[in-house]
Design a protein around this motif. Sequence first.
Motif, PDB file in Angstrom:
ATOM      1  N   UNK A 272      41.035  49.634  46.658  1.00 41.05           N
ATOM      2  CA  UNK A 272      40.230  49.432  45.367  1.00 41.05           C
ATOM      3  C   UNK A 272      38.657  49.707  46.463  1.00 41.05           C
ATOM      4  N   UNK A 273      38.405  49.063  47.560  1.00 47.45           N
ATOM      5  CA  UNK A 273      36.837  49.261  48.080  1.00 47.45           C
ATOM      6  C   UNK A 273      37.102  49.722  49.120  1.00 47.45           C
TER       7      UNK A 273
ATOM      8  N   UNK B 204      41.430  47.084  34.470  1.00 49.61           N
ATOM      9  CA  UNK B 204      41.599  48.349  35.059  1.00 49.61           C
ATOM     10  C   UNK B 204      41.832  48.556  36.969  1.00 49.61           C
ATOM     11  N   UNK B 205      42.978  48.933  37.566  1.00 43.58           N
ATOM     12  CA  UNK B 205      43.321  48.831  39.037  1.00 43.58           C
ATOM     13  C   UNK B 205      42.298  49.564  39.556  1.00 43.58           C
ATOM     14  N   UNK B 206      41.709  50.194  38.894  1.00 43.55           N
ATOM     15  CA  UNK B 206      40.913  51.135  39.151  1.00 43.55           C
ATOM     16  C   UNK B 206      39.110  50.937  39.731  1.00 43.55           C
ATOM     17  N   UNK B 207      39.078  49.735  38.619  1.00 39.68           N
ATOM     18  CA  UNK B 207      37.591  49.018  38.495  1.00 39.68           C
ATOM     19  C   UNK B 207      37.724  47.161  39.303  1.00 39.68           C
ATOM     20  N   UNK B 208      38.952  46.655  40.211  1.00 40.10           N
ATOM     21  CA  UNK B 208      38.938  46.199  40.745  1.00 40.10           C
ATOM     22  C   UNK B 208      38.048  45.764  41.812  1.00 40.10           C
ATOM     23  N   UNK B 209      38.245  46.493  42.652  1.00 36.33           N
ATOM     24  CA  UNK B 209      37.029  47.343  44.095  1.00 36.33           C
ATOM     25  C   UNK B 209      35.585  47.546  43.452  1.00 36.33           C
TER      26      UNK B 209
ATOM     27  N   UNK C  96      43.246  39.171  37.711  1.00 38.72           N
ATOM     28  CA  UNK C  96      42.287  40.130  37.274  1.00 38.72           C
ATOM     29  C   UNK C  96      42.361  40.813  36.760  1.00 38.72           C
ATOM     30  N   UNK C  97      44.080  41.553  37.088  1.00 40.88           N
ATOM     31  CA  UNK C  97      45.220  42.643  36.704  1.00 40.88           C
ATOM     32  C   UNK C  97      45.499  42.063  35.315  1.00 40.88           C
ATOM     33  N   UNK C  98      45.600  40.872  35.262  1.00 35.88           N
ATOM     34  CA  UNK C  98      46.522  39.760  34.246  1.00 35.88           C
ATOM     35  C   UNK C  98      45.172  39.872  33.194  1.00 35.88           C
TER      36      UNK C  98
END
Length: 503
Positions: A153-154, A191-196, A185-187
């Motif tokens: 996501x970066x 949210x997946x789109x917030x990881x970056x 972090x996902x655990x």
Amino acid sequence: MTSILRRNQSLKTILRTPKDPFFTKPTLKPYKNPQTSSTYFLPRVLNQIYFSTHSSKFPEYEMPTVTWGVIQGRKEKLVSRVIICDYLKSIGIIPDELEELELPSTVEVMRERVEFLQKIGLTVDDINEYPLMLGCSVRKNIIPVLSYLEKIGIQKSRLGEFVKNYPQCLHASVVVELVPVIKFLRGLDVEKQDIGYVLMKYPELLGFKLEGTMSTSVAYLVSIGVNPRDVGPMVTQYPYFLGMRVGTTIKPLVDYLVSLGLPKKILARMLEKRAYLLGYDLEETVKPNVNCLLSFGIRKDALPSVIAQYPQIIGLPLKAKLSSQQYFFNLKLKIDPDGFARIIEKMPQIVSLHQHVIMKPVEFLLGRGFSADDVAKMIVKCPQLVALQVGLMKNSYYFFKNDMGRPMNELVDFPDYFTYSLESRIKPRYQRLQSKGIRCSLAWFLNCSDQRFEERLYGDYIEPESSGPSFYMGGKLELPGNEIVSEEEESDDETLYRRTVSL
């Protein structure tokens, strides 16, 4: 004598025609390359090959380095290092920190690394900040790491900025080090789109061990009442708390706020919405601000309510703000320091409100015939007046004057009238009262829920008015008309939070 002559003769024969293959000259065996018509002569391999564990007589020829896969002797390495260092100096990179680092075999490889780093947005100054990044292979280290970062996501355009902020990531193994952190972090429900976004704010997360600080900080926050489902949004908002030690940072802050009388569950709700509170330094910021509030006349038993209503107050440059606002209220509104303290207790957001915003409602009230003393009393009773929109105040005032026909002193006694919605509360309830022929105070029919209003409307008596909810030292909360509520009853805490805490 005869035997001696025979022995000498046989010795000469052996010397003339040696039969031992070790002493024979290597014979050339023809070899024809099947792909060409050329014929080559290869020497016959010796039958005996000797191995030794000792170093070679020529120390410059040793085993090649595994990293580069190129056979290079000591002299060649020294020459290559000098050439590479000269190249780095020529483009402005200081190679002093690379003395203990194994460099590539040729200057072309180093040039490729520098150009690749510059291509993603790094400057020579950025490389000088962390020259050890030049020890990373483009194909084995840099490209796999950057490809994975882009995958999670970066943005590609911001990879250079990410590497600049956290160049150590180039040394990491994608499978062994990076992937487990992302799974962690996902655990936490990030949210997946917030990881970056999270990693751009706090790239050092990629260097933390899962079983260390990150796990313990999350476990402690959950233990004080933070909802596990809210940990993900907390990380997205303020990921830095994952790197804070519980024993030296988080727990002392929590214990201090609880010691002021703030219930743990209210504190947990505050942290869920404003995780950045954990970043306030206890000794340098929080404690001095609490002492500052006390020095300005805020009562100690009102501190929990003040902090719960406006949590940011413990992290502001509070002394300067309070001094400025207290002087303004005294000069412009004729409110003494004690009245100012009561205002802060009821609406601590006043400390951050611009003075020109405060003056607009004040000027409206003065223009409607209220005296300066009456306006001061109204603001002390209901500080929310200074944050209202003048347009809404006009509508409510003209309905009060023209339709209700009540005296002005009722607004002085109950200035909260302006804080209620004209269309959804004041008008409908007033019309119900008119249809029933009931005459009562403004507070009686406005300062209650819809259910309580119906009970009052059909009751045989008018019950006395009551004040809003209040905090008690020791974590107990008292709601008007109810018994003291224990902090273990979450539903009542949530009710209080919605009614009292404005986050």
